[in-house]
Design an enzyme around this catalytic site. Structure first.
Site, PDB file in Angstrom:
ATOM      1  N   HIS A  84      15.740  -3.060  -7.753  1.00  0.00           N
ATOM      2  CA  HIS A  84      16.282  -3.568  -6.496  1.00  0.00           C
ATOM      3  C   HIS A  84      15.386  -4.724  -6.083  1.00  0.00           C
ATOM      4  O   HIS A  84      14.162  -4.597  -6.100  1.00  0.00           O
ATOM      5  CB  HIS A  84      16.274  -2.500  -5.401  1.00  0.00           C
ATOM      6  CG  HIS A  84      17.165  -1.342  -5.676  1.00  0.00           C
ATOM      7  ND1 HIS A  84      18.519  -1.388  -5.511  1.00  0.00           N
ATOM      8  CD2 HIS A  84      16.882  -0.097  -6.118  1.00  0.00           C
ATOM      9  CE1 HIS A  84      19.050  -0.224  -5.840  1.00  0.00           C
ATOM     10  NE2 HIS A  84      18.074   0.581  -6.220  1.00  0.00           N
ATOM     11  N   GLU A 137      -6.029  -1.663  -2.030  1.00  0.00           N
ATOM     12  CA  GLU A 137      -5.508  -1.018  -3.250  1.00  0.00           C
ATOM     13  C   GLU A 137      -4.847   0.320  -2.919  1.00  0.00           C
ATOM     14  O   GLU A 137      -3.781   0.654  -3.465  1.00  0.00           O
ATOM     15  CB  GLU A 137      -6.627  -0.814  -4.257  1.00  0.00           C
ATOM     16  CG  GLU A 137      -6.153  -0.213  -5.567  1.00  0.00           C
ATOM     17  CD  GLU A 137      -5.205  -1.127  -6.326  1.00  0.00           C
ATOM     18  OE1 GLU A 137      -4.128  -0.650  -6.743  1.00  0.00           O
ATOM     19  OE2 GLU A 137      -5.535  -2.309  -6.499  1.00  0.00           O
TER      20      GLU A 137
END
Length: 119
Positions: free
Chosen positions: A81, A63
């Site tokens: 993108h 994480e």
């Protein structure tokens, strides 16, 4: 020695920021706080306990890396993108895989405890 001190200071800064602002990290810290005593009762050995806690720490580590990837991507551009989307999606997949690993380790430990003998 100074490098180690600087690395520790940087790590503490990152921990504080994540603990204060990242929901997923906060939830995983809560999971760790619950896992520490629960693992003690579920595991049948010290190795088993270390594996249970290690699985949760692995999840937290992934994480943290995922959050770093997201932060780096956001620093580059907040516009869409395809490469940035892939990087973020791969980070999320890594978290999912670590959740499956941790869940599997804990499930095996519970089954082992209920069966009364190591599997």
């Amino acid at each position: 020695m100074q490098r180690l001190i600087d690395a520790f200071v940087n790590s503490v800064r990152a921990f504080r920021k994540l603990a204060a602002h990242e929901k997923a990290f906060q939830q995983e810290l809560l999971l760790l706080a619950l896992a520490l005593p629960a693992g003690w009762f579920i595991s049948v050995s010290w190795r088993g306990y270390a594996l249970l806690i290690g699985a949760v720490l692995l999840l937290i580590m992934v994480e943290v890396l995922n959050t770093g990837i997201e932060a780096a991507c956001d620093a580059i551009s907040r516009e869409f993108h395809i490469e940035i989307q892939l990087a973020k999606d791969c980070g999320s997949l890594a978290v999912l895989i670590s959740i499956v690993i941790a869940g599997g380790v804990w499930a095996i430990a519970v089954i082992e405890r209920l069966a009364g003998a190591p599997i």
